[in-house]
Design a protein around this motif. Structure first.
Motif, PDB file in Angstrom:
ATOM      1  N   UNK A   8      10.036 102.002  63.844  1.00  0.00           N
ATOM      2  CA  UNK A   8      10.285 100.783  64.124  1.00  0.00           C
ATOM      3  C   UNK A   8      11.567 100.118  63.327  1.00  0.00           C
ATOM      4  N   UNK A   9      11.704 100.456  62.186  1.00  0.00           N
ATOM      5  CA  UNK A   9      12.844  99.768  61.193  1.00  0.00           C
ATOM      6  C   UNK A   9      14.104 100.467  61.932  1.00  0.00           C
ATOM      7  N   UNK A  10      14.118 101.692  61.933  1.00  0.00           N
ATOM      8  CA  UNK A  10      15.367 102.487  62.345  1.00  0.00           C
ATOM      9  C   UNK A  10      15.666 101.751  63.931  1.00  0.00           C
ATOM     10  N   UNK A  11      14.756 101.611  64.736  1.00  0.00           N
ATOM     11  CA  UNK A  11      14.947 101.148  66.224  1.00  0.00           C
ATOM     12  C   UNK A  11      15.757  99.721  65.968  1.00  0.00           C
ATOM     13  N   UNK A  13      17.318  98.571  63.209  1.00  0.00           N
ATOM     14  CA  UNK A  13      18.657  98.742  63.024  1.00  0.00           C
ATOM     15  C   UNK A  13      19.497  99.242  64.107  1.00  0.00           C
ATOM     16  N   UNK A  14      19.400  99.963  64.868  1.00  0.00           N
ATOM     17  CA  UNK A  14      20.062 100.618  65.961  1.00  0.00           C
ATOM     18  C   UNK A  14      20.361  99.436  66.927  1.00  0.00           C
ATOM     19  N   UNK A  15      19.519  98.243  67.211  1.00  0.00           N
ATOM     20  CA  UNK A  15      19.702  97.215  68.083  1.00  0.00           C
ATOM     21  C   UNK A  15      20.928  96.550  67.547  1.00  0.00           C
ATOM     22  N   UNK A  16      21.692  96.479  66.361  1.00  0.00           N
ATOM     23  CA  UNK A  16      22.732  95.946  66.029  1.00  0.00           C
ATOM     24  C   UNK A  16      23.989  96.819  65.907  1.00  0.00           C
ATOM     25  N   UNK A  17      23.971  98.177  66.271  1.00  0.00           N
ATOM     26  CA  UNK A  17      24.919  99.132  66.332  1.00  0.00           C
ATOM     27  C   UNK A  17      25.819  98.659  67.537  1.00  0.00           C
ATOM     28  N   UNK A  18      27.208  98.641  67.387  1.00  0.00           N
ATOM     29  CA  UNK A  18      28.098  98.168  68.620  1.00  0.00           C
ATOM     30  C   UNK A  18      28.388  96.926  68.533  1.00  0.00           C
ATOM     31  N   UNK A  19      27.832  96.163  67.595  1.00  0.00           N
ATOM     32  CA  UNK A  19      27.949  94.617  67.625  1.00  0.00           C
ATOM     33  C   UNK A  19      28.606  93.934  66.297  1.00  0.00           C
ATOM     34  N   UNK A  20      28.809  92.638  66.348  1.00  0.00           N
ATOM     35  CA  UNK A  20      28.980  91.927  65.161  1.00  0.00           C
ATOM     36  C   UNK A  20      27.649  91.489  64.607  1.00  0.00           C
ATOM     37  N   UNK A  56      27.333 101.364  58.750  1.00  0.00           N
ATOM     38  CA  UNK A  56      28.910 101.469  58.611  1.00  0.00           C
ATOM     39  C   UNK A  56      29.439 100.533  59.417  1.00  0.00           C
ATOM     40  N   UNK A  57      30.595 100.237  58.922  1.00  0.00           N
ATOM     41  CA  UNK A  57      31.111  99.021  59.606  1.00  0.00           C
ATOM     42  C   UNK A  57      32.622  98.938  59.796  1.00  0.00           C
ATOM     43  N   UNK A  58      32.933  98.335  60.727  1.00  0.00           N
ATOM     44  CA  UNK A  58      34.463  98.378  61.165  1.00  0.00           C
ATOM     45  C   UNK A  58      35.189  99.797  61.080  1.00  0.00           C
ATOM     46  N   UNK A  59      34.430 100.894  61.205  1.00  0.00           N
ATOM     47  CA  UNK A  59      35.185 102.205  60.977  1.00  0.00           C
ATOM     48  C   UNK A  59      35.670 102.623  59.627  1.00  0.00           C
ATOM     49  N   UNK A  60      35.537 101.530  58.688  1.00  0.00           N
ATOM     50  CA  UNK A  60      36.082 101.735  57.355  1.00  0.00           C
ATOM     51  C   UNK A  60      35.419 101.896  56.179  1.00  0.00           C
ATOM     52  N   UNK A  61      34.044 101.216  56.363  1.00  0.00           N
ATOM     53  CA  UNK A  61      33.336 101.025  55.085  1.00  0.00           C
ATOM     54  C   UNK A  61      31.855 101.191  55.118  1.00  0.00           C
ATOM     55  N   UNK A  62      31.149 101.124  54.140  1.00  0.00           N
ATOM     56  CA  UNK A  62      29.441 101.375  54.226  1.00  0.00           C
ATOM     57  C   UNK A  62      28.929 100.129  53.239  1.00  0.00           C
ATOM     58  N   UNK A  63      27.934  99.623  53.863  1.00  0.00           N
ATOM     59  CA  UNK A  63      26.998  98.996  53.031  1.00  0.00           C
ATOM     60  C   UNK A  63      25.618  99.608  53.003  1.00  0.00           C
ATOM     61  N   UNK A  64      25.175  99.888  51.573  1.00  0.00           N
ATOM     62  CA  UNK A  64      23.778 100.560  51.431  1.00  0.00           C
ATOM     63  C   UNK A  64      22.968  99.742  50.605  1.00  0.00           C
ATOM     64  N   UNK A  65      21.703  99.512  51.132  1.00  0.00           N
ATOM     65  CA  UNK A  65      20.648  98.909  50.253  1.00  0.00           C
ATOM     66  C   UNK A  65      19.758  99.896  50.071  1.00  0.00           C
ATOM     67  N   UNK A  66      19.190 100.174  48.744  1.00  0.00           N
ATOM     68  CA  UNK A  66      18.111 100.813  48.323  1.00  0.00           C
ATOM     69  C   UNK A  66      16.870 100.250  47.937  1.00  0.00           C
ATOM     70  N   UNK A  67      15.777 101.096  47.886  1.00  0.00           N
ATOM     71  CA  UNK A  67      14.418 100.744  47.396  1.00  0.00           C
ATOM     72  C   UNK A  67      13.934  99.534  48.461  1.00  0.00           C
ATOM     73  N   UNK A  68      14.121  99.779  49.541  1.00  0.00           N
ATOM     74  CA  UNK A  68      13.577  98.583  50.376  1.00  0.00           C
ATOM     75  C   UNK A  68      12.020  99.160  50.999  1.00  0.00           C
ATOM     76  N   UNK A  69      11.117  98.148  50.900  1.00  0.00           N
ATOM     77  CA  UNK A  69       9.690  98.514  51.176  1.00  0.00           C
ATOM     78  C   UNK A  69       9.170  97.733  52.463  1.00  0.00           C
ATOM     79  N   UNK A  70       9.838  96.688  52.766  1.00  0.00           N
ATOM     80  CA  UNK A  70       9.178  95.638  53.918  1.00  0.00           C
ATOM     81  C   UNK A  70      10.349  95.408  54.624  1.00  0.00           C
ATOM     82  N   UNK A  71       9.811  94.865  55.752  1.00  0.00           N
ATOM     83  CA  UNK A  71      10.715  94.531  57.006  1.00  0.00           C
ATOM     84  C   UNK A  71       9.982  93.288  57.686  1.00  0.00           C
ATOM     85  N   UNK A  72      10.888  92.783  58.425  1.00  0.00           N
ATOM     86  CA  UNK A  72      10.061  91.801  59.922  1.00  0.00           C
ATOM     87  C   UNK A  72      11.266  91.223  60.602  1.00  0.00           C
ATOM     88  N   UNK A  73      11.221  91.345  61.801  1.00  0.00           N
ATOM     89  CA  UNK A  73      11.820  90.423  62.678  1.00  0.00           C
ATOM     90  C   UNK A  73      11.688  89.056  62.667  1.00  0.00           C
TER      91      UNK A  73
END
Length: 103
Positions: A8-11, A13-20, A56-73
């Motif tokens: 569910x969380x991967x899906x 995240x994918x909802x934001x790919x290709x957008x601002x 990965x953003x703007x074809x130039x950089x990365x943002x990574x967050x670690x130790x994530x345990x929970x999510x919500x929409x």
């Protein structure tokens, strides 16, 4: 927030790919950023729990967050990811939205 369901969380995240997206991210006592915008080109979730999220953003950089345990929409269509320790204290957050987060 609920424990991360990897599929569910991967899906989500994918909802934001290709957008601002507006980003809020913080690591307790170390880092805080809010309302910077990026054009997300790739999004990944890795690990067996706790998880790592990478954007990965703007074809130039990365943002990574670690130790994530929970999510919500939330009701405003924002994806909220957080990492909590064994005492329930939040130590990391990565939030994505199509609108700015309140200041």
């Amino acid at each position: 927030m609920i424990p991360i369901d990897r599929v569910d969380t991967e899906q989500a995240l994918q909802a934001f790919v290709g957008s601002e997206a507006y980003i809020h991210s913080e690591a307790t006592s170390f880092m805080f950023v809010r309302n910077f915008t990026i054009h997300i080109t790739h999004a990944f979730l890795a690990g067996e729990g706790p998880y790592r999220a990478a954007l990965r953003f703007d074809g130039l950089g990365w943002l990574r967050a670690e130790a994530l345990t929970h999510y919500e929409w939330d009701a405003k269509g924002r994806l909220l990811l957080a990492g909590f320790d064994d005492r329930g204290r939040m130590h990391a957050a990565l939030q994505l939205g199509k609108e700015p987060f309140p200041e």
